[in-house]
Design an enzyme around this catalytic site. Structure first.
Site, mmCIF file in Angstrom:
data_model
loop_
_atom_site.group_PDB
_atom_site.id
_atom_site.type_symbol
_atom_site.label_atom_id
_atom_site.label_comp_id
_atom_site.label_asym_id
_atom_site.label_seq_id
_atom_site.Cartn_x
_atom_site.Cartn_y
_atom_site.Cartn_z
ATOM 1 N N TRP A 19 0.862 -1.421 0.002
ATOM 2 C CA TRP A 19 -0.030 -0.128 -0.139
ATOM 3 C C TRP A 19 0.707 1.227 0.137
ATOM 4 C CZ3 TRP A 19 1.767 2.362 4.037
ATOM 5 C CH2 TRP A 19 2.205 1.613 5.199
ATOM 6 N N PRO A 22 -3.105 -5.626 -5.957
ATOM 7 C CA PRO A 22 -2.655 -4.710 -5.184
ATOM 8 C C PRO A 22 -3.100 -4.663 -3.657
ATOM 9 C CG PRO A 22 -4.832 -3.768 -6.172
ATOM 10 C CD PRO A 22 -4.377 -5.337 -6.796
ATOM 11 N N SER A 82 -5.156 -4.253 -0.264
ATOM 12 C CA SER A 82 -6.296 -4.068 -0.184
ATOM 13 C C SER A 82 -6.682 -2.646 0.504
ATOM 14 C CB SER A 82 -7.116 -5.043 1.207
ATOM 15 O OG SER A 82 -6.940 -6.256 0.379
ATOM 16 N N GLY A 90 6.567 -6.417 -0.750
ATOM 17 C CA GLY A 90 5.869 -6.343 1.047
ATOM 18 C C GLY A 90 6.757 -6.453 1.874
ATOM 19 N N GLU A 125 10.901 -8.053 -3.288
ATOM 20 C CA GLU A 125 11.423 -6.583 -2.828
ATOM 21 C C GLU A 125 10.863 -6.384 -1.290
ATOM 22 O OE1 GLU A 125 13.135 -4.383 -4.286
ATOM 23 O OE2 GLU A 125 13.464 -5.143 -6.246
ATOM 24 N N LEU A 126 11.469 -6.764 -0.339
ATOM 25 C CA LEU A 126 10.958 -6.991 0.986
ATOM 26 C C LEU A 126 11.373 -5.735 1.932
ATOM 27 C CD1 LEU A 126 11.818 -10.600 1.257
ATOM 28 C CD2 LEU A 126 9.674 -9.620 0.299
ATOM 29 N N CYS A 168 10.187 1.378 2.339
ATOM 30 C CA CYS A 168 11.158 0.386 2.643
ATOM 31 C C CYS A 168 12.443 0.860 2.649
ATOM 32 C CB CYS A 168 10.960 -0.691 1.768
ATOM 33 S SG CYS A 168 11.190 -0.027 -0.091
HETATM 34 P P1 NAP Z 1 2.619 -6.841 3.469
HETATM 35 O O1 NAP Z 1 1.654 -7.117 4.889
HETATM 36 O O2 NAP Z 1 3.737 -7.994 3.247
HETATM 37 O O3 NAP Z 1 1.632 -6.783 2.382
HETATM 38 C C1 NAP Z 1 1.912 -6.610 0.967
HETATM 39 C C2 NAP Z 1 0.901 -7.385 -0.088
HETATM 40 O O4 NAP Z 1 0.950 -8.741 0.428
HETATM 41 C C3 NAP Z 1 -0.450 -6.695 0.109
HETATM 42 O O5 NAP Z 1 -1.079 -6.971 -1.012
HETATM 43 C C4 NAP Z 1 -1.067 -7.950 0.993
HETATM 44 O O6 NAP Z 1 -2.511 -8.054 0.740
HETATM 45 C C5 NAP Z 1 -0.549 -9.192 0.338
HETATM 46 N N1 NAP Z 1 -0.507 -10.119 1.571
HETATM 47 C C6 NAP Z 1 -0.173 -10.262 2.913
HETATM 48 N N2 NAP Z 1 -0.457 -11.424 3.274
HETATM 49 C C7 NAP Z 1 -0.356 -12.065 2.283
HETATM 50 C C8 NAP Z 1 -0.565 -13.628 2.191
HETATM 51 N N3 NAP Z 1 -0.576 -14.727 3.405
HETATM 52 N N4 NAP Z 1 -0.801 -14.317 1.038
HETATM 53 C C9 NAP Z 1 -0.833 -13.359 -0.160
HETATM 54 N N5 NAP Z 1 -0.668 -12.241 -0.060
HETATM 55 C C10 NAP Z 1 -0.561 -11.377 1.042
HETATM 56 O O7 NAP Z 1 3.182 -5.338 3.523
HETATM 57 P P2 NAP Z 1 2.608 -4.195 3.586
HETATM 58 O O8 NAP Z 1 2.324 -3.725 5.012
HETATM 59 O O9 NAP Z 1 1.525 -3.847 2.500
HETATM 60 O O10 NAP Z 1 3.777 -3.078 3.023
HETATM 61 C C11 NAP Z 1 4.834 -2.649 3.858
HETATM 62 C C12 NAP Z 1 6.125 -3.600 3.564
HETATM 63 O O11 NAP Z 1 6.574 -3.620 2.217
HETATM 64 C C13 NAP Z 1 7.166 -3.058 4.433
HETATM 65 O O12 NAP Z 1 7.988 -4.266 4.931
HETATM 66 C C14 NAP Z 1 8.044 -2.516 3.372
HETATM 67 O O13 NAP Z 1 9.276 -2.317 3.429
HETATM 68 C C15 NAP Z 1 7.807 -3.344 2.051
HETATM 69 N N6 NAP Z 1 8.086 -2.666 1.013
HETATM 70 C C16 NAP Z 1 9.284 -3.067 0.411
HETATM 71 C C17 NAP Z 1 9.813 -2.514 -0.958
HETATM 72 C C18 NAP Z 1 10.858 -2.745 -1.630
HETATM 73 O O14 NAP Z 1 10.937 -2.627 -2.738
HETATM 74 N N7 NAP Z 1 11.801 -3.572 -1.120
HETATM 75 C C19 NAP Z 1 8.741 -1.414 -1.493
HETATM 76 C C20 NAP Z 1 7.912 -0.919 -0.666
HETATM 77 C C21 NAP Z 1 7.502 -1.864 0.512
HETATM 78 P P3 NAP Z 1 -3.496 -7.170 1.609
HETATM 79 O O15 NAP Z 1 -3.558 -5.861 1.574
HETATM 80 O O16 NAP Z 1 -4.813 -7.462 1.016
HETATM 81 O O17 NAP Z 1 -3.543 -7.808 3.141
#
Ligand code: NAP
Length: 480
Positions: A153, A178, A180, A230, A252-253, A286
């Site tokens: 997000w 994307p 939610s 994520g 990309e974590l 991130c």
């Molecule tokens: P997240 O909780 O890992 O969620 C990311 C995506 O994964 C969302 O679309 C989410 O869907 C989905 N998701 C969650 N649990 C899942 C599962 N069990 N199975 C399938 N899909 C699942 O991360 P976030 O809170 O959105 O984003 C923040 C994180 O992203 C931070 O750790 C940040 O550092 C990282 N990030 C990394 C980069 C990079 O390029 N390295 C760039 C941006 C962000 P829902 O929304 O529907 O739950």
């Protein structure tokens, strides 16, 4: 509020059609939790059908020239640019970031489409010196096939195009889920993809329960490549799921970026860069700084100037002019930060009193600076993902490098020094995929974005970004 209301889509874009379902997810504004709209909650059967359609469509897309694909992608790029105001508004409404940052992200997102439209024309095979005189050896590169992606997000537009643009330029089709919290930006991009003439089945946006949709996206045998941005925790699970069908995977974590200020640094530049690298997007990126390491000799000067600038940051609704920090994405995110804050304060950290106190309610949180931080505190090891800066003093180069590298993450790192020898020594020793030297802003479409250690696998953007969507095929011809 929008010039073109057609951009606000409350349906999924599947195989060139807008598809609705009875079961929906409700999407709210992080400013006040007011309802913005709903999006469909798709089933596994819906996703399986979309994957099959994307598979059928991909053959024709791969068969046209890269130049023809570039023409269509360039139309998409132009439409994204032409609609920057509306796309920015949609993003601020669902994500919360200040409008100026949201529009900046739209330009950044568009830049990947423009860049990869061109990179698609520069996919080269090679000839190889033969080992037997009657053989001729060469390689060709081909699109990998149907791709899937799950995005976060915090960058609702750029994380979509950083994956979709190289996939499409390479001749692949893609299905994207994307986050939610922020589906409307992705769906607006789909509307523009449709207007640009991207053929049905090539670019698809699905919405619904993450676990339910994640299963086919990571396990369906027709998907050849999966890309995720994520958290590291979710990335691990999805990586495991991809193992069952041996998918090519990009991850990309999360990060835990150090920001080191040496005693020979330009302190004013370091302070301004520190504010940008810490508080952009409310600290929810991130590559945001998680730990500031400041040399003892310049610590007091840095702290005084940094606190003065942070004290001027304005917290508020991202649609209001002059807002520097919008709401956090959810209340849960703030509760998580409070746990880290409480742990640090209990272990001896001190929170500075700054001038910018707004009432901390709903999803609003003031920027904070913690001093006397040490590595017994969880806040040093976990991603804060919010506007809290932690300061740690250090004495020498080896000591600070050991501390900076003492993490499972390795995404971004920053340091400030005017000593050319130190610049190379430190850059080579930092365990990080990306390093900002005398700058806090490093992201663009032409440079490789990605981490080492548990921050991920693969590179996005740059000339490397398209490689993940291609396979190398080796040809051996006997000419005798
Ligand atoms: P997240 O909780 O890992 O969620 C990311 C995506 O994964 C969302 O679309 C989410 O869907 C989905 N998701 C969650 N649990 C899942 C599962 N069990 N199975 C399938 N899909 C699942 O991360 P976030 O809170 O959105 O984003 C923040 C994180 O992203 C931070 O750790 C940040 O550092 C990282 N990030 C990394 C980069 C990079 O390029 N390295 C760039 C941006 C962000 P829902 O929304 O529907 O739950």
């Amino acid at each position: 509020m929008l010039n073109n209301t057609a951009l606000f889509r409350q349906a999924c874009y599947l195989n060139g059609q807008w598809v609705d379902t009875e079961l929906c997810l409700t999407i709210t504004n992080p400013v006040d939790q007011s309802v913005l709209g709903t999006v469909p909650s798709l089933t596994v059967a819906d996703v399986n059908r979309t994957i099959e359609q994307a598979h059928a469509a991909q053959t024709d897309w791969a068969a046209i020239t890269a130049k023809a694909r570039a023409k269509i992608l360039n139309r998409w790029f132009a439409l994204i640019e032409a609609n920057v105001d509306d796309l920015g508004t949609i993003m601020t409404l669902e994500q919360g970031k200040p409008l100026i940052e949201a529009k900046g992200e739209i330009h950044y997102a568009a830049s990947f489409v423009e860049w990869f439209a061109e990179e698609g024309k520069r996919v080269y095979g090679e000839t190889i010196a033969q080992t037997v005189n009657t053989n001729r050896l060469s390689t060709i590169k081909q699109p990998i096939g149907v791709c899937s992606a799950i995005t976060p997000w915090n960058f609702p537009a750029a994380m979509i195009t950083r994956k979709a643009a190289p996939a499409l330029a390479a001749g692949c089709s893609i299905i994207i889920k994307p986050a939610s919290e922020t589906p409307f930006t992705a769906l607006a991009l789909a509307e523009l993809a449709d207007q640009a003439g991207i053929p049905a089945g090539i670019f698809n946006v699905i919405t619904g329960d993450a676990r339910t949709l994640g299963a086919p996206l990571t396990q369906h045998p027709l998907i050849s490549k999966f890309s995720f941005t994520g958290s590291t925790q979710v990335g691990r699970t999805l990586y495991e799921q991809c193992a069952s069908t041996i998918k090519k995977t990009s991850l990309e974590l999360g990060g835990n970026a150090p920001f080191i200020v040496f005693d020979d640094a330009d302190i004013d530049k370091a302070v301004t860069s520190a504010v940008q690298a810490k508080f952009r997007n409310g600290g929810q990126t991130c590559v945001c700084v998680n730990r500031f390491y400041i040399h003892d000799a310049v610590y007091e000067e840095f702290l005084e100037k940094f606190a003065a600038q942070v004290g001027k940051l304005r917290v508020g609704n991202g649609l209001e002019q002059n807002t520097d920090i919008g709401p956090m994405i959810t209340r849960r995110a703030i509760d998580g930060m409070q746990v880290l804050l409480d742990d640090a304060l209990a272990k001896g950290a001190r929170q500075l009193v700054l001038g910018n106190e707004v009432a901390e309610q709903g999803n609003y949180i003031n920027p904070k600076i913690l001093v006397d931080v040490n590595d017994t505190m969880d806040i040093v090891h976990e991603e804060i993902f919010g506007p809290i800066a932690t300061l740690i003093r250090f004495q020498d180069e080896d000591e600070v490098l050991a501390q900076a590298n003492n993490t499972i993450f390795g995404l971004a790192a920053y340091f400030f020094s005017q000593d050319i020898g130190r610049v190379y020594r430190v850059a080579e020793k930092l365990e990080s995929g990306m390093i900002g030297i005398n700058t806090g802003m490093i992201s663009n479409e032409v440079a490789p974005f990605g981490g080492v250690k548990q921050s991920g696998l693969g590179k996005e953007g740059s000339r490397y970004g398209i490689e993940d969507y291609l396979t190398v095929k080796y040809l051996c011809v006997d000419i005798a």
